[in-house]
Enzyme design. Structure first.
Site, PDB file in Angstrom:
ATOM      1  NE  ARG A  47      -2.985   0.240   3.279  1.00  0.00           N
ATOM      2  CZ  ARG A  47      -2.298   0.637   4.361  1.00  0.00           C
ATOM      3  NH1 ARG A  47      -1.710   1.803   4.386  1.00  0.00           N
ATOM      4  NH2 ARG A  47      -2.194  -0.148   5.428  1.00  0.00           N
ATOM      5  CE1 TYR A  99     -16.268  10.699 -17.067  1.00  0.00           C
ATOM      6  CE2 TYR A  99     -15.829  10.824 -14.727  1.00  0.00           C
ATOM      7  CZ  TYR A  99     -16.222  10.107 -15.832  1.00  0.00           C
ATOM      8  OH  TYR A  99     -16.570   8.795 -15.681  1.00  0.00           O
ATOM      9  CG  ASP A 171      -9.504  15.336 -16.383  1.00  0.00           C
ATOM     10  OD1 ASP A 171      -8.773  14.678 -17.143  1.00  0.00           O
ATOM     11  OD2 ASP A 171     -10.569  14.893 -15.910  1.00  0.00           O
ATOM     12  CE  LYS A 196     -12.522   6.879 -19.101  1.00  0.00           C
ATOM     13  NZ  LYS A 196     -12.873   8.200 -18.569  1.00  0.00           N
TER      14      LYS A 196
HETATM   15  C1  LIG Z   1     -13.235   8.784 -17.387  1.00  0.00           C
HETATM   16  C2  LIG Z   1     -12.843  10.118 -16.967  1.00  0.00           C
HETATM   17  C3  LIG Z   1     -12.621  10.424 -15.619  1.00  0.00           C
HETATM   18  C4  LIG Z   1     -12.852   9.413 -14.504  1.00  0.00           C
HETATM   19  O1  LIG Z   1     -12.007   8.328 -14.605  1.00  0.00           O
HETATM   20  P1  LIG Z   1     -12.363   6.818 -14.138  1.00  0.00           P
HETATM   21  O2  LIG Z   1     -11.131   6.079 -14.489  1.00  0.00           O
HETATM   22  O3  LIG Z   1     -13.598   6.395 -14.901  1.00  0.00           O
HETATM   23  O4  LIG Z   1     -12.636   6.857 -12.680  1.00  0.00           O
HETATM   24  C5  LIG Z   1     -12.197  11.704 -15.295  1.00  0.00           C
HETATM   25  N1  LIG Z   1     -12.019  12.644 -16.253  1.00  0.00           N
HETATM   26  C6  LIG Z   1     -12.234  12.397 -17.553  1.00  0.00           C
HETATM   27  C7  LIG Z   1     -12.027  13.474 -18.548  1.00  0.00           C
HETATM   28  C8  LIG Z   1     -12.649  11.121 -17.956  1.00  0.00           C
HETATM   29  O5  LIG Z   1     -12.878  10.887 -19.254  1.00  0.00           O
END
Ligand SMILES: *Cc1c(COP(=O)(O)O)cnc(C)c1O
Length: 375
Positions: A47, A99, A171, A196
């Site tokens: 962890r 998001y 982000d 992603k």
């Molecule tokens: C998918 C996504 C998230 C969240 O991520 P997870 O891996 O689904 O928890 C945050 N920001 C953007 C732009 C995303 O496409």
């Protein structure tokens, strides 16, 4: 070093004990102590840290040009870690188009913890300036944003944040470190859903936070990972390390195809509007050209002349695009965001979001053409 070279070499060195060229997976949760009680290899308990996660964090920090990175088991866990690092009473400005999960974390958790949140259109600098308060501690920027690919000027927003003693986080999930470097533009932190593009194969959940400086704020983000227990599995870290070398190739190909598809949709009579920052008519095109390089990303959204039922039917008629949520993978996906987000969604019913995969763009265009003709 160039990004392509970093994508192959950062965090990857042949294993000194076996000579293994491919990085091994280290599933061990616990590590040997020496006679004096120390940890000779620098690891004690998984962890806290783990060699596979450590290698991934080094690679992610290198690709974003940061000092340090923390890997999380999902993008939302990374977002939660940043909100957890704030104090009760802190004020956060969150992009109005952000998001969906980020908006819900800000609304449900952060407000419950006494963090004050305002939503502001980040593509309107005057509105941002007007919304900044003496207690503003963080600007949460997402560019290009989900799902309308709104562009926010990272350099201007970071300058504005710093002038008021606040931090700026971006982000960078849609752009990836290949097309956009928020830290070089002045942001303090970068967040990714590595589920992603970075993972890129729709087979793992992950997230990360990368910091320009290894400072006290980052240490609080790290505490949420280490003490709060938001630690990704060694196997998922290994899969991400395996995905990194092809990231530049994947993203550039997806981005080039996305531009062609956006151009096709823009001239189609059944399409009311296309959202793609690579099109000159996109309101954020000039800023996108300035702050992105080598493409505008693999995401394209468009609105049809029709109802939600028409949009869902169109998604169902496609043969190469899979009707499913998520993005950034090798296969092309189409998603109807309003029905995914549910009753709280503010999106138009005819809006569809495409994630362009690695198929040939001509085949993808032919598929869209046949589905649009049947509208
Ligand atoms: C998918 C996504 C998230 C969240 O991520 P997870 O891996 O689904 O928890 C945050 N920001 C953007 C732009 C995303 O496409």
């Amino acid at each position: 070093m160039h990004l392509e070279t970093l994508a192959v070499h950062a965090g990857r060195t042949p294993d000194p004990t076996t000579g293994s060229v491919t990085p091994p997976i280290h599933p061990s949760t616990t590590f040997l102590r020496a006679a004096d009680g120390s940890y000779p290899h620098g690891f004690s308990y998984a962890r806290e840290n783990n060699p596979t996660r450590h290698a991934l964090e080094q690679a992610l920090a290198a690709l974003e040009g940061g000092s340090v990175a923390a890997a999380f088991p999902s993008g939302n866990a990374a977002t939660s870690a940043v909100f957890q690092a704030l104090n009760p009473g802190d004020h956060v400005l969150v992009a109005a188009e952000v998001y969906h999960g980020t908006r819900l974390i800000a609304q449900r958790f952060a407000e419950q913890w006494g963090i004050r949140v305002s939503f502001v259109p980040m593509d309107n600098l005057e509105a941002v300036q007007a919304a900044i308060r003496p207690d503003t501690r963080l600007l949460w920027v997402e560019t290009p944003s989900n799902p309308r690919l709104t562009i926010a000027d990272i350099a201007e927003l970071a300058t504005l944040a710093h002038a008021h003693g606040a931090l700026c986080i971006c982000d960078n999930t849609f752009a990836t470190p290949i097309l956009q470097s928020p830290l070089a533009l002045g942001a303090d932190l970068v967040m990714h859903s590595t589920t992603k593009y970075i993972g890129g194969h729709s087979d793992l959940l992950g997230g990360c936070v990368i910091a320009r400086e290894h400072d006290a704020f980052f240490e609080r983000v790290r505490a949420y990972q280490v003490l709060g227990g938001a630690a990704p599995s060694a196997f998922d870290c290994w899969l991400l390390l395996r995905s990194l070398p092809t990231l530049p190739l994947r993203v550039r190909t997806q981005s080039a195809s996305a531009l062609q598809i956006a151009q096709f949709l823009a001239q189609h009579p059944r399409v009311r509007r296309v959202y793609y920052p690579g099109l000159p008519e996109h309101p954020g095109h000039t800023i996108a050209e300035k702050q992105m390089r080598g493409g505008f990303g693999g995401m394209v959204s468009f609105e049809i002349d029709g109802t939600e039922a028409d949009a869902l039917a169109l998604a169902g008629r496609l043969r190469l695009f899979t009707h499913a949520t998520s993005l950034g993978s090798v296969e092309s996906l189409i998603d109807h965001r309003a029905s995914v987000e549910g009753p709280s969604s503010t999106l138009p019913p005819g809006l569809l979001r495409l994630s362009i995969g690695l198929e040939h763009p001509d085949d993808l265009i032919a598929d869209l053409a046949q589905a649009l003709e049947a509208l």
